[in-house]
Scaffold this active site. Structure first.
Site, PDB file in Angstrom:
ATOM      1  N   ARG A  69      71.516  18.888  -9.531  1.00  0.00           N
ATOM      2  CA  ARG A  69      70.663  19.066  -8.360  1.00  0.00           C
ATOM      3  C   ARG A  69      71.035  20.314  -7.562  1.00  0.00           C
ATOM      4  O   ARG A  69      70.193  21.096  -7.166  1.00  0.00           O
ATOM      5  CB  ARG A  69      70.761  17.855  -7.436  1.00  0.00           C
ATOM      6  CG  ARG A  69      69.770  17.919  -6.264  1.00  0.00           C
ATOM      7  CD  ARG A  69      70.120  16.945  -5.160  1.00  0.00           C
ATOM      8  NE  ARG A  69      71.149  17.469  -4.284  1.00  0.00           N
ATOM      9  CZ  ARG A  69      72.178  16.770  -3.821  1.00  0.00           C
ATOM     10  NH1 ARG A  69      72.334  15.523  -4.177  1.00  0.00           N
ATOM     11  NH2 ARG A  69      73.058  17.319  -3.019  1.00  0.00           N
ATOM     12  N   ARG A  98      79.812   6.819   4.532  1.00  0.00           N
ATOM     13  CA  ARG A  98      78.737   7.035   5.511  1.00  0.00           C
ATOM     14  C   ARG A  98      77.895   5.770   5.573  1.00  0.00           C
ATOM     15  O   ARG A  98      77.477   5.257   4.531  1.00  0.00           O
ATOM     16  CB  ARG A  98      77.827   8.202   5.111  1.00  0.00           C
ATOM     17  CG  ARG A  98      78.512   9.547   4.936  1.00  0.00           C
ATOM     18  CD  ARG A  98      77.476  10.649   4.698  1.00  0.00           C
ATOM     19  NE  ARG A  98      78.068  11.830   4.103  1.00  0.00           N
ATOM     20  CZ  ARG A  98      78.683  12.794   4.787  1.00  0.00           C
ATOM     21  NH1 ARG A  98      78.792  12.675   6.089  1.00  0.00           N
ATOM     22  NH2 ARG A  98      79.178  13.851   4.160  1.00  0.00           N
ATOM     23  N   HIS A 108      86.150   8.651  -1.358  1.00  0.00           N
ATOM     24  CA  HIS A 108      84.716   8.822  -1.560  1.00  0.00           C
ATOM     25  C   HIS A 108      84.160   7.768  -2.515  1.00  0.00           C
ATOM     26  O   HIS A 108      82.976   7.756  -2.820  1.00  0.00           O
ATOM     27  CB  HIS A 108      84.472  10.241  -2.110  1.00  0.00           C
ATOM     28  CG  HIS A 108      83.048  10.678  -2.093  1.00  0.00           C
ATOM     29  ND1 HIS A 108      82.333  10.946  -3.246  1.00  0.00           N
ATOM     30  CD2 HIS A 108      82.195  10.907  -1.069  1.00  0.00           C
ATOM     31  CE1 HIS A 108      81.110  11.316  -2.935  1.00  0.00           C
ATOM     32  NE2 HIS A 108      80.994  11.306  -1.617  1.00  0.00           N
ATOM     33  N   ASN A 115      69.753  22.276   5.718  1.00  0.00           N
ATOM     34  CA  ASN A 115      70.684  22.703   4.674  1.00  0.00           C
ATOM     35  C   ASN A 115      71.330  24.040   5.022  1.00  0.00           C
ATOM     36  O   ASN A 115      72.530  24.239   4.815  1.00  0.00           O
ATOM     37  CB  ASN A 115      69.951  22.842   3.334  1.00  0.00           C
ATOM     38  CG  ASN A 115      69.567  21.507   2.726  1.00  0.00           C
ATOM     39  OD1 ASN A 115      70.019  20.457   3.161  1.00  0.00           O
ATOM     40  ND2 ASN A 115      68.725  21.551   1.714  1.00  0.00           N
ATOM     41  N   TYR A 167      67.459   8.584  -1.331  1.00  0.00           N
ATOM     42  CA  TYR A 167      68.412   9.098  -2.311  1.00  0.00           C
ATOM     43  C   TYR A 167      68.342   8.240  -3.568  1.00  0.00           C
ATOM     44  O   TYR A 167      68.303   7.015  -3.480  1.00  0.00           O
ATOM     45  CB  TYR A 167      69.850   9.029  -1.787  1.00  0.00           C
ATOM     46  CG  TYR A 167      70.233  10.018  -0.717  1.00  0.00           C
ATOM     47  CD1 TYR A 167      69.287  10.626   0.101  1.00  0.00           C
ATOM     48  CD2 TYR A 167      71.571  10.341  -0.505  1.00  0.00           C
ATOM     49  CE1 TYR A 167      69.660  11.518   1.089  1.00  0.00           C
ATOM     50  CE2 TYR A 167      71.947  11.231   0.483  1.00  0.00           C
ATOM     51  CZ  TYR A 167      70.991  11.812   1.279  1.00  0.00           C
ATOM     52  OH  TYR A 167      71.366  12.699   2.260  1.00  0.00           O
ATOM     53  N   ARG A 186      82.526  14.441   6.387  1.00  0.00           N
ATOM     54  CA  ARG A 186      82.094  15.592   7.180  1.00  0.00           C
ATOM     55  C   ARG A 186      80.792  15.319   7.922  1.00  0.00           C
ATOM     56  O   ARG A 186      79.821  14.853   7.350  1.00  0.00           O
ATOM     57  CB  ARG A 186      81.936  16.819   6.285  1.00  0.00           C
ATOM     58  CG  ARG A 186      81.551  18.087   7.040  1.00  0.00           C
ATOM     59  CD  ARG A 186      81.607  19.303   6.158  1.00  0.00           C
ATOM     60  NE  ARG A 186      82.958  19.843   6.104  1.00  0.00           N
ATOM     61  CZ  ARG A 186      83.483  20.399   5.020  1.00  0.00           C
ATOM     62  NH1 ARG A 186      82.800  20.433   3.904  1.00  0.00           N
ATOM     63  NH2 ARG A 186      84.698  20.909   5.058  1.00  0.00           N
ATOM     64  N   HIS A 196      70.717  12.059  -6.376  1.00  0.00           N
ATOM     65  CA  HIS A 196      72.099  11.934  -5.901  1.00  0.00           C
ATOM     66  C   HIS A 196      73.015  11.239  -6.897  1.00  0.00           C
ATOM     67  O   HIS A 196      74.239  11.294  -6.763  1.00  0.00           O
ATOM     68  CB  HIS A 196      72.098  11.170  -4.569  1.00  0.00           C
ATOM     69  CG  HIS A 196      73.397  11.199  -3.836  1.00  0.00           C
ATOM     70  ND1 HIS A 196      74.242  10.109  -3.762  1.00  0.00           N
ATOM     71  CD2 HIS A 196      74.016  12.186  -3.145  1.00  0.00           C
ATOM     72  CE1 HIS A 196      75.302  10.415  -3.053  1.00  0.00           C
ATOM     73  NE2 HIS A 196      75.196  11.680  -2.666  1.00  0.00           N
TER      74      HIS A 196
END
Length: 682
Positions: A558, A369, A429, A41, A462, A399, A586
C-alpha cells in the site's frame, strides 16, 4: 543496487491518494474526502519523515553524509512543490464539480449582502468568543506561541504608516469548518462558506476599539513541528510522567514546515519567516488561500446519496452465527474475520461475553490505538468489576495517540484493571487477546491474533484480518508473548509464532531461503506478500536473491516500497502493485509455497526495520487449510484488480494496471461478494 528512498516512496503513495481525488469515476463527496486524506498524510509526512531527514542533515558525521541528506531533502522539496501544485489544480476542479451538483463552496468576494448580514450575526453569536489574537512584538517567537498544525490568520494592521502583527487561531476544533447558508436559492443550490471566510469577513470587528488600525489584511499559515521526542530514563519518574514530558517536548519542538497562502505579500512573508526561526533546511510551501484542508475528510454530503459510496452492510461470520456463544464457536474451529467486510462487533462480542461469563478466569490484551468511545475498554472494566483478572498492555508511544493512551491507562487503573507498559525501548504493536476459561477438562485458552487495532472506528474503513483460535500450541505461544512483555529478561522460545524482536527477522529469512533452495533445485518456488511498507534492506536484498534464483515474487504494497521491481538481472521476477480505493488496505499477509506445503501468516508487522527489531510484533500461521486457501483467494482477487491497482515500477510512476479487453475487476467490491458467497450474512 540502491534502494528507492523511503521518503520519496511515501510521497508516491500520497500521490496515489491524490489520483483518487482526481478520478472523475469516484463519487464527488469521496473526492473531497480524498483531498482531506492527502492533506492529513502530508502533515504527518513532514512531522515524521521530513523531520527525520532534517535531523540527518544536522547530525551528519561527515561531508558525504551531509551531502546525501541535503540531496534527499532537495528531492523531497521538489516533489512536495509538484504535488502542492497538482493538489491546488484538483481542488479547483473538485469545487467546480461540487457546484454542478448544487453544492457551491463560495469565497468571500462571492458572498451577497444578505448573506453578509447573516454571517456577521453568526460571527458575533457563535464565533467571536473563541477568538483571542496573539499580538506579535519584535521579540516574539511565533514558533513558541502557536499550536502544532493549527491554522492561523497572520494579520497585518497598518496604523499611520506603521505595521503591527497578530496571529488568530482558526477554532476548527470548536466549530464546524463548513457552514451551509440558511437561504433558499434557485435550482436547489446549497451555498457553503468556510469558517475561515466568515472570520476574514469580520476581522476588522475583532480588533475595532482595541488595537488601532487604518487597514487590516490577513493570510493563513500553518506550522508543522518535529514529532520526535526523547524520553529521559529517570527512575524517579513513572512511565506516565516520562510520556507526558515527551508530549510537552513535541509541543515545543522546532518547526519543520511553514505552509502559507501563496498570495501573502512578500513583506508579510519575510516577517513571518524571520519570526518562526525557520532554518535553510526547513520547508516553505506556498499554497491556496485555505490551510488545513485535511478537514475536507469530514466534508458533509448536502446532496444526493449517490454522491458518496453506497454503504457496505458488514457480514456476520457463519460459524459465530451457528453457536450459542463465542467460545463454543471458536472451540469448534479456527475463525478468520476480514474487516470491514465482516462485522467488527463479532470481536467486541468476544470481550463482552468474557466480561461476565462465570467460567472466564482472566483476560490479557494489547492496546495500541482504540476508538474514543471504546466498547472494548468498557468491557474490560466490566470484567474487572466481575472479579476477572484483567491485564491490559497499553502502548503509550503510539504516535499521535500518546495523550489518549495516557488517559486510558489512568482510567483503567482507577477502575481496578491491571495496566502494564511493556518493554523499555520497544513499542508493543501486536494485536493480541488471550482469555482463559475454566471448563470440564481444565483451563482452556482462547485467543485473538490480528493485523489491525482494536478500534471500532477504523475497523469500518481499514481492511484487517482477525484470527480466533483455541489451538493449544498457538495459544501457548501467545501466553509466552504476554510473559515476555512482563519479564523481557527471560526471552522465550516461540514454537509457531514469529515474534519481533525475537524471531520475526530470522523466521522470514529462513522462509525466503527455503524458496531460494527450491528454485535452485528446479522446484516450484513462490512468495506472495501483502504489506503496508516494504522498506527493510535485509529482506529486500533477500527477495532480490530469490528473484535471481528464479523464485516468483509478487507483492501488494500500500505505502512505501524501497524495492525496485523488474530490474534486469536483479529483480526480474518481482512484481509489485498497490491498491488505493475506498477502504485503506492495512492487512499484512505472507505466503510461501514451502515445497508444496504452503505456509501463510497474518501479521501486525510490516517489512520495516523498526517492526522487525524495535517493536513487539506477532505473525501467526494459518493452520487451517480452508482459512489459508480463503486468504490466498482474497490476495488473488486483489492481484487481478484492473480498476484501482497501480503498478509499482523501479521509478514509482504510479501507472494504473491496464485493463485491456478483460472484464472490469475492482477487488474491494469483489471480495465482499466472495465472502458473502462463503456464507457471510448481512
Amino acid at each position: 543496487m540502491s534502494l528507492y528512498p523511503k521518503e520519496l516512496s511515501w510521497l508516491a503513495f500520497n500521490e496515489r491518494v491524490l489520483q483518487e481525488a482526481a478520478d472523475s469515476r469516484v463519487p464527488i463527496i469521496e473526492r473531497v474526502h480524498f483531498l482531506g486524506i492527502f492533506s492529513n498524510n502530508a502533515d504527518e509526512f513532514f512531522s515524521v519523515r521530513v523531520a527525520e531527514v532534517r535531523r540527518k542533515v544536522a547530525d551528519a558525521c561527515n561531508k558525504q553524509q551531509r551531502r546525501a541528506a541535503e540531496a534527499l531533502f532537495a528531492d523531497i522539496q521538489q516533489k512536495v512543490v509538484e504535488q502542492q501544485t497538482l493538489f491546488d489544480s484538483i481542488n479547483l476542479e473538485v469545487r467546480r464539480e461540487l457546484a454542478k451538483k448544487h453544492m457551491m463552496l463560495i469565497e468571500e468576494e462571492q458572498i451577497t449582502t444578505k448573506e453578509k448580514e447573516w454571517l456577521k450575526r453568526f460571527f458575533h453569536s457563535d464565533i467571536k468568543r473563541y477568538l483571542v489574537p496573539l499580538l506579535i512584538g519584535e521579540s516574539t517567537s511565533i514558533t513558541d506561541i502557536v499550536n502544532e498544525d493549527s491554522t492561523y490568520f497572520f494579520v497585518e494592521l497598518m496604523h499611520q504608516g506603521h505595521a503591527s502583527y497578530a496571529a488568530v487561531e482558526l477554532p476548527r476544533d470548536r466549530l464546524p469548518r463548513f457552514i451551509k447558508l440558511p437561504f433558499k436559492y434557485e435550482k436547489r443550490n446549497k451555498r457553503i462558506v468556510l469558517l475561515d471566510s466568515v472570520i476574514t469577513l469580520c476581522l476588522e470587528e475583532l480588533f475595532d476599539g482595541i488595537v488601532p488600525f487604518d487597514t487590516v489584511r490577513a493570510h493563513e499559515f500553518k506550522l508543522t513541528r518535529d514529532a520526535e521526542y526523547r524520553l529521559s530514563h529517570d527512575i524517579e519518574h513513572s512511565v506516565l510522567e516520562l510520556m507526558e514530558e515527551g508530549i510537552r517536548q513535541r509541543e515545543q519542538a522546532e518547526a519543520v514546515r511553514l505552509v502559507y497562502d501563496g498570495d501573502m505579500p512578500q513583506s508579510m512573508l519575510d516577517f513571518l519567516v524571520d519570526n518562526t526561526q525557520m532554518a535553510p533546511n526547513d520547508s516553505l510551501v506556498a499554497g491556496g488561500r485555505y490551510r488545513n484542508t485535511r478537514d475536507f475528510v469530514s466534508f458533509p454530503n448536502w446532496g444526493r446519496k449517490s454522491y458518496q459510496h453506497p454503504p457496505v452492510q458488514a457480514l456476520n461470520h457463519p460459524v459465530f452465527m451457528a453457536h450459542r456463544n463465542v467460545f463454543a464457536a471458536i472451540a469448534s474451529q479456527d475463525i478468520l474475520l476480514y474487516y470491514p467486510y465482516h462485522r467488527f462487533e463479532q470481536l467486541t462480542e468476544l470481550v463482552r461475553q468474557a466480561a461476565y461469563d462465570p467460567a472466564v478466569r482472566s483476560i490479557n490484551i494489547c492496546l495500541y490505538r482504540v476508538a474514543s468511545n471504546s466498547q472494548i475498554i468498557e468491557s474490560l472494566v466490566d470484567a474487572a468489576r466481575n472479579g476477572k483478572k484483567v491485564t491490559v498492555m497499553v502502548e503509550l508511544q503510539a504516535r499521535f495517540d500518546e495523550e489518549a493512551n495516557i488517559e486510558w491507562a489512568k482510567f483503567l487503573t482507577q477502575e481496578g484493571v491491571r495496566v502494564i507498559f511493556g518493554i523499555q525501548g520497544l513499542k508493543v504493536h501486536a494485536k493480541l487477546i488471550l482469555i482463559t476459561r475454566k471448563e470440564d477438562q481444565g483451563i482452556k485458552r482462547y485467543c485473538h491474533i490480528g493485523t489491525g487495532n482494536f478500534n471500532e472506528k477504523t475497523a469500518r474503513i481499514y481492511t484487517d484480518f482477525s484470527l480466533f483460535t483455541a489451538d493449544d500450541e498457538i495459544n501457548a505461544d501467545v501466553e509466552r508473548v504476554f510473559q515476555y512483555l512482563e519479564k523481557p529478561y527471560q526471552v522465550p522460545t516461540f514454537t509457531h509464532l514469529l515474534v519481533s524482536p525475537v524471531s520475526t527477522r530470522t523466521g522470514l529469512m529462513a522462509l525466503i531461503e527455503g524458496e531460494i533452495e527450491a528454485a535452485e533445485r528446479g522446484k516450484k518456488a513462490e512468495i506472495f506478500l501483502k504489506i503496508n511498507n516494504l522498506v527493510d534492506e535485509g529482506l529486500i536484498h533477500a527477495l532480490e536473491r530469490a528473484s535471481q534464483a528464479g523464485v516468483s515474487v509478487r507483492a501488494i504494497v500500500r505505502g512505501m516500497c524501497c524495492l525496485r521491481p523488474g530490474v534486469k538481472g536483479i529483480s526480474d521476477n518481482i512484481e509489485v502493485r498497490s491498491i488505493v480505493d475506498r477502504f485503506l488496505e492495512h492487512a499484512r499477509v505472507f505466503c510461501f509455497h514451502n515445497h508444496g506445503d504452503p505456509r501463510t501468516y497474518i501479521s501486525s508487522a510490516d517489512w520495516y526495520g523498526r517492526n522487525l527489531d524495535q517493536r513487539v510484533e506477532v505473525s501467526a500461521p494459518l493452520n487451517s487449510p480452508a482459512i489459508a486457501a480463503q486468504v490466498k483467494d482474497i490476495l488473488e482477487i486483489q492481484w487481478r484488480d484492473n480498476t484501482k491497482a497501480r503498478i509499482i515500477d523501479a521509478s514509482q510512476s504510479n501507472t494504473y494496471q491496464p485493463r485491456g479487453n478483460r472484464k472490469k475487476v475492482r477487488s474491494q467490491m469483489l471480495i465482499y461478494d466472495y465472502l458473502k458467497q462463503a456464507g457471510g450474512t448481512a
